[in-house]
Write an enzyme that holds these catalytic residues in place. Structure first.
Site, PDB file in Angstrom:
ATOM      1  N   GLY A  69     -21.706  28.826  19.634  1.00  0.00           N
ATOM      2  CA  GLY A  69     -21.309  28.645  18.234  1.00  0.00           C
ATOM      3  C   GLY A  69     -21.629  27.245  17.748  1.00  0.00           C
ATOM      4  O   GLY A  69     -21.848  27.019  16.560  1.00  0.00           O
ATOM      5  N   HIS A  70     -21.616  26.298  18.657  1.00  0.00           N
ATOM      6  CA  HIS A  70     -21.996  24.916  18.329  1.00  0.00           C
ATOM      7  C   HIS A  70     -23.069  24.516  19.334  1.00  0.00           C
ATOM      8  O   HIS A  70     -22.801  24.397  20.518  1.00  0.00           O
ATOM      9  CB  HIS A  70     -20.775  24.002  18.443  1.00  0.00           C
ATOM     10  CG  HIS A  70     -20.983  22.625  17.881  1.00  0.00           C
ATOM     11  ND1 HIS A  70     -22.128  21.879  18.102  1.00  0.00           N
ATOM     12  CD2 HIS A  70     -20.182  21.848  17.114  1.00  0.00           C
ATOM     13  CE1 HIS A  70     -22.009  20.706  17.481  1.00  0.00           C
ATOM     14  NE2 HIS A  70     -20.844  20.667  16.865  1.00  0.00           N
TER      15      HIS A  70
ATOM     16  N   HIS B 115     -23.870  23.512   9.030  1.00  0.00           N
ATOM     17  CA  HIS B 115     -23.187  22.378   9.664  1.00  0.00           C
ATOM     18  C   HIS B 115     -24.229  21.381  10.198  1.00  0.00           C
ATOM     19  O   HIS B 115     -25.081  21.733  11.018  1.00  0.00           O
ATOM     20  CB  HIS B 115     -22.316  22.936  10.792  1.00  0.00           C
ATOM     21  CG  HIS B 115     -21.474  21.926  11.469  1.00  0.00           C
ATOM     22  ND1 HIS B 115     -21.884  21.235  12.582  1.00  0.00           N
ATOM     23  CD2 HIS B 115     -20.219  21.488  11.200  1.00  0.00           C
ATOM     24  CE1 HIS B 115     -20.919  20.414  12.971  1.00  0.00           C
ATOM     25  NE2 HIS B 115     -19.901  20.550  12.153  1.00  0.00           N
TER      26      HIS B 115
ATOM     27  N   GLU C 187     -21.068  12.715   8.144  1.00  0.00           N
ATOM     28  CA  GLU C 187     -20.304  12.500   9.377  1.00  0.00           C
ATOM     29  C   GLU C 187     -21.061  11.547  10.310  1.00  0.00           C
ATOM     30  O   GLU C 187     -22.298  11.623  10.422  1.00  0.00           O
ATOM     31  CB  GLU C 187     -20.073  13.853  10.067  1.00  0.00           C
ATOM     32  CG  GLU C 187     -19.198  13.719  11.291  1.00  0.00           C
ATOM     33  CD  GLU C 187     -19.031  15.025  12.063  1.00  0.00           C
ATOM     34  OE1 GLU C 187     -19.189  16.112  11.454  1.00  0.00           O
ATOM     35  OE2 GLU C 187     -18.758  14.941  13.268  1.00  0.00           O
TER      36      GLU C 187
ATOM     37  N   HIS D 150     -16.171  26.808  21.312  1.00  0.00           N
ATOM     38  CA  HIS D 150     -16.758  25.581  21.877  1.00  0.00           C
ATOM     39  C   HIS D 150     -16.819  25.617  23.414  1.00  0.00           C
ATOM     40  O   HIS D 150     -16.942  24.575  24.052  1.00  0.00           O
ATOM     41  CB  HIS D 150     -15.987  24.315  21.446  1.00  0.00           C
ATOM     42  CG  HIS D 150     -16.147  23.952  19.998  1.00  0.00           C
ATOM     43  ND1 HIS D 150     -15.620  24.699  18.974  1.00  0.00           N
ATOM     44  CD2 HIS D 150     -16.763  22.913  19.396  1.00  0.00           C
ATOM     45  CE1 HIS D 150     -15.894  24.138  17.823  1.00  0.00           C
ATOM     46  NE2 HIS D 150     -16.604  23.053  18.036  1.00  0.00           N
TER      47      HIS D 150
ATOM     48  N   CYS E  42     -14.604  13.616  17.626  1.00  0.00           N
ATOM     49  CA  CYS E  42     -16.026  13.703  17.996  1.00  0.00           C
ATOM     50  C   CYS E  42     -16.778  12.409  17.706  1.00  0.00           C
ATOM     51  O   CYS E  42     -17.640  12.004  18.492  1.00  0.00           O
ATOM     52  CB  CYS E  42     -16.692  14.872  17.285  1.00  0.00           C
ATOM     53  SG  CYS E  42     -16.439  14.887  15.506  1.00  0.00           S
ATOM     54  N   CYS E  43     -16.453  11.737  16.575  1.00  0.00           N
ATOM     55  CA  CYS E  43     -17.258  10.560  16.191  1.00  0.00           C
ATOM     56  C   CYS E  43     -16.995   9.348  17.088  1.00  0.00           C
ATOM     57  O   CYS E  43     -17.952   8.748  17.595  1.00  0.00           O
ATOM     58  CB  CYS E  43     -17.035  10.225  14.727  1.00  0.00           C
ATOM     59  SG  CYS E  43     -17.497  11.562  13.607  1.00  0.00           S
TER      60      CYS E  43
ATOM     61  N   GLU F 111     -18.925  20.845   6.623  1.00  0.00           N
ATOM     62  CA  GLU F 111     -19.564  19.633   7.173  1.00  0.00           C
ATOM     63  C   GLU F 111     -21.079  19.820   7.153  1.00  0.00           C
ATOM     64  O   GLU F 111     -21.772  19.632   8.157  1.00  0.00           O
ATOM     65  CB  GLU F 111     -19.060  19.385   8.599  1.00  0.00           C
ATOM     66  CG  GLU F 111     -17.540  19.380   8.703  1.00  0.00           C
ATOM     67  CD  GLU F 111     -17.026  19.032  10.093  1.00  0.00           C
ATOM     68  OE1 GLU F 111     -17.390  19.711  11.057  1.00  0.00           O
ATOM     69  OE2 GLU F 111     -16.255  18.066  10.204  1.00  0.00           O
TER      70      GLU F 111
HETATM   71  O1  FUB Z   1     -16.910  20.914  16.441  1.00  0.00           O
HETATM   72  C1  FUB Z   1     -17.099  19.775  17.247  1.00  0.00           C
HETATM   73  C2  FUB Z   1     -17.379  18.593  16.373  1.00  0.00           C
HETATM   74  O2  FUB Z   1     -16.282  18.389  15.500  1.00  0.00           O
HETATM   75  C3  FUB Z   1     -18.561  18.738  15.462  1.00  0.00           C
HETATM   76  O3  FUB Z   1     -19.775  18.334  16.008  1.00  0.00           O
HETATM   77  C4  FUB Z   1     -18.171  17.893  14.331  1.00  0.00           C
HETATM   78  O4  FUB Z   1     -18.940  18.109  13.184  1.00  0.00           O
HETATM   79  C5  FUB Z   1     -16.728  18.224  14.163  1.00  0.00           C
HETATM   80  O5  FUB Z   1     -16.580  19.420  13.457  1.00  0.00           O
HETATM   81 ZN    ZN Z   2     -18.127  13.547  14.560  1.00  0.00          ZN
END
Ligand code: FUB
Ligand code: ZN
Length: 639
Positions: free
Chosen positions: A203-204, A273, A341, A154, A409-410, A325
């Protein structure tokens, strides 16, 4: 808004003038009535969610991680390797909050944080506290050297959120300290990856969106090139290069998880994901429009069709599987196990909004509205300080919103999303104004350089009557595009995944200065071209019967069941209203439901009543203590 800042805004819009044909209205130009549903969400985000999130970030060591990296505090890195991103997301939300409401205390707090972040930044621009606090004691998932384990580190995701926050704060205050930190980091990433021809990608996904914003605010093409480089590399560079260790590579060799199984231009299905995927699809639209590269846009259209045709819940939630996810297989939409999510709902709104801005097609707003009012609003309590990470469509009563999560994260995504709600309500084109969502507000927009005040009075989504008055500074000709939602025309979604058993019998009615106008709806909008003058009035009446919804029979979990929808709102049965056997209950096929507006309940909602059941909006469940809940109700033959 301070005078000097207006120049920055101008720059921002001029640079983007060549990309999306439609521009969202600046969110701070839309003042919602605080009693309206969107207004209440914005107000709560500013007054409760953002301060609450900052406090949790303090308490959980997220801010201390920066202080430790800055040498201002002693101790180990605390938490997960992506915790920096949480702080940046709250900061982004705080910047938006400052655009809506002056708050010297919040601004001073932000400046203090920016000071710490600056001190934490390495001299060459690198910033990642999971490594910097103690390089000999790395947080799990972090590679031994910089960017060596992008699969899970990340490192690029975190700074992507920093870029977005820094741009937001610059636009909010005109102060460029934070932006300079972001640019210094982006310059390093550009040097290492783009100039260094490092064949890799995040990776994200997320930095691609942040880089597009850096490009927009600075006009420097290098940031756009870097965003495009990352998109281009995905599915092309060897997947092995994403891992620091051979053993991890062997265990996690699943490029679909991060949409790296094919070059992005060749991807046609939504896989892996969900948040990663939807951030990437959004970035494909940003970069694809900015560089005018059609294959990126074609991918976005294809994956959208796949999602809306086969992979979305009636609540607008996406990413059905807990494992990874991730998006499930076509029609794999379990209710109790639904992951959905909250971040995926936010990302789905981002994606559909961009598709609308690109095409002017209201079908994307139909998806956006469904996700916003249902799956997304469910992610946060009415009080604004409790959150769902997952949003299933059925619960045995054990699931409850929490004040925080170790993976936060949410809650932090909500903090940055909700203050900007206004931007989804209007859009501007060349000599045109789009009214895209409804909710009581007063907006100040500019069409063809003329100022127009718009006053919208309504209790939508609880009633379909909307009264809109226009006050241009002087008479002005432009095309007004008034959204006629798909559901009001009998279409649950722009696909055949869900259908109304009893679509509205009446058609929407629109009156201009008292006279009904013929309802010619194209691409989800009624176009009214005329010279608009002070006091012009539109009265819109959208039919709001209670509609039963059926799913495509390939959705196994919904066979023999109906869901209830009224306006854009999806309903659910909670045990707190209907008793603890609710999960076993069935309703007679012919049951009819009637709506009742209850200003005293759950912040003011329309409830439904039928066959002895009381039904409430899905987003408002779990606000009266633990409760069993289901959206899809079994139907038995007979009356
Ligand atoms: O990996 C960072 C955040 O945490 C992702 O966007 C969410 O899905 C959770 O895995
Ligand atoms: Zn989230």
């Amino acid at each position: 808004m301070r005078g000097k800042v207006m120049g920055f805004f101008l720059l921002f819009s001029v640079l983007l003038a060549g990309d999306y044909p439609l521009k969202p209205v600046k969110f701070y130009r839309v003042k919602f009535s605080p009693e309206s549903l969107p207004g209440n969400r914005v107000k709560t985000a500013i007054e409760v969610t953002i301060p609450h999130d900052f406090e949790m970030a303090e308490r959980t060591g997220r801010i201390a991680n920066f202080e430790k990296a800055a040498g201002l505090k002693k101790g180990d890195f605390q938490g997960r390797r992506y915790n920096d991103s949480d702080v940046f997301k709250i900061m982004e939300g705080a910047a938006y909050s400052l655009m809506l409401k002056r708050d010297p205390e919040l601004e001073a707090y932000m400046d203090r944080l920016i000071f710490i972040v600056k001190k934490a930044q390495a001299p060459d621009g690198y910033l990642y506290t999971a490594r910097q606090v103690n390089p000999r004691k790395l947080s799990p998932g972090t590679g031994p050297t910089r960017w060596s384990n992008l699969f899970t580190s990340h490192e690029l995701y975190n700074v992507g959120h920093m870029y977005e926050a820094a741009v937001a704060y610059y636009l909010a205050t005109g102060k460029d300290e934070f932006l300079k930190i972001a640019l210094k980091n982006a310059d390093l990433v550009y040097k290492v990856f783009y100039q260094g021809k490092k064949c890799a990608y995040p990776g994200h996904q997320e930095i691609e969106i942040g880089l597009s914003k850096l490009y927009a605010v600075t006009g420097k093409e290098k940031y756009l090139k870097l965003a495009n480089y990352f998109l281009h590399n995905r599915g092309r560079c060897p997947f092995r290069a994403m891992f620091a260790s051979e053993s991890d590579f062997r265990v996690y060799n699943d490029p679909k998880y991060m949409q790296a199984h094919l070059p992005v231009e060749e991807q046609r299905e939504a896989v892996g994901h969900a948040v990663r995927a939807l951030y990437m699809y959004s970035a494909l639209l940003d970069v694809g429009t900015l560089i005018d590269y059609r294959p990126y846009i074609d991918t976005a259209f294809s994956v959208w069709k796949d999602i809306v045709g086969r992979k979305i819940y009636i609540t607008g939630g996406v990413g059905s599987l807990a494992e990874g996810e991730a998006f499930g297989k076509p029609y794999e939409l379990p209710n109790k196990e639904a992951y959905c999510e909250t971040c995926a709902s936010i990302a789905n709104v981002f994606f559909n909004h961009r598709l609308f801005l690109l095409t002017g097609d209201g079908k994307y707003l139909d998806v956006l509205e469904r996700t916003l009012y249902n799956a997304l609003f469910a992610g946060i309590s009415l009080s604004g300080d409790r959150f769902f990470y997952v949003n299933p469509l059925e619960s045995d009563g054990k699931l409850e919103r929490k004040p925080w999560y170790s993976c936060a994260c949410c809650p932090t995504n909500l903090a940055r999303f909700l203050p900007t709600l206004g931007k989804y309500f209007y859009a501007l084109g060349r000599d045109s104004l789009y009214i895209t969502l409804y909710g009581e507000n007063t907006a100040r927009v500019e069409v063809s350089d003329k100022k127009i005040k718009i006053e919208e009075r309504t209790i939508y989504p609880w009633d379909g009557k909307i009264d809109i008055r226009f006050f241009p500074e002087s008479p002005i000709e432009f095309s007004l595009y008034l959204r006629i939602p798909g559901w009001a025309m009998g279409r649950a979604l722009p696909s055949s995944l869900y259908k109304f058993v009893n679509p509205p019998r009446e058609k929407p009615v629109v009156r201009l200065n008292g006279r009904e106008i013929s309802l010619k709806v194209e691409k989800g909008f009624l176009k009214i071209k005329r010279k608009w003058k002070e006091g012009d009035r539109l009265e819109v009446s959208l039919p709001m019967p209670v509609m039963k919804v059926k799913a495509d029979s390939r959705v196994k979990d919904d066979v023999g069941k109906i869901a209830l929808q009224r306006g854009p709102i999806i309903y659910c049965f909670e045990s707190v209203d209907n008793g603890k056997e609710i999960l076993k209950d069935k309703i007679p096929e012919k049951t009819t439901f009637r709506a009742e507006y209850r200003p005293d309940l759950l912040g003011g909602v329309a409830t439904l009543k039928g066959a002895g059941f009381t039904v409430i909006p899905y987003y408002a469940w779990d606000n009266r203590g633990p409760s069993r809940m289901k959206v899809w109700m079994e139907v038995k033959k007979g009356k």
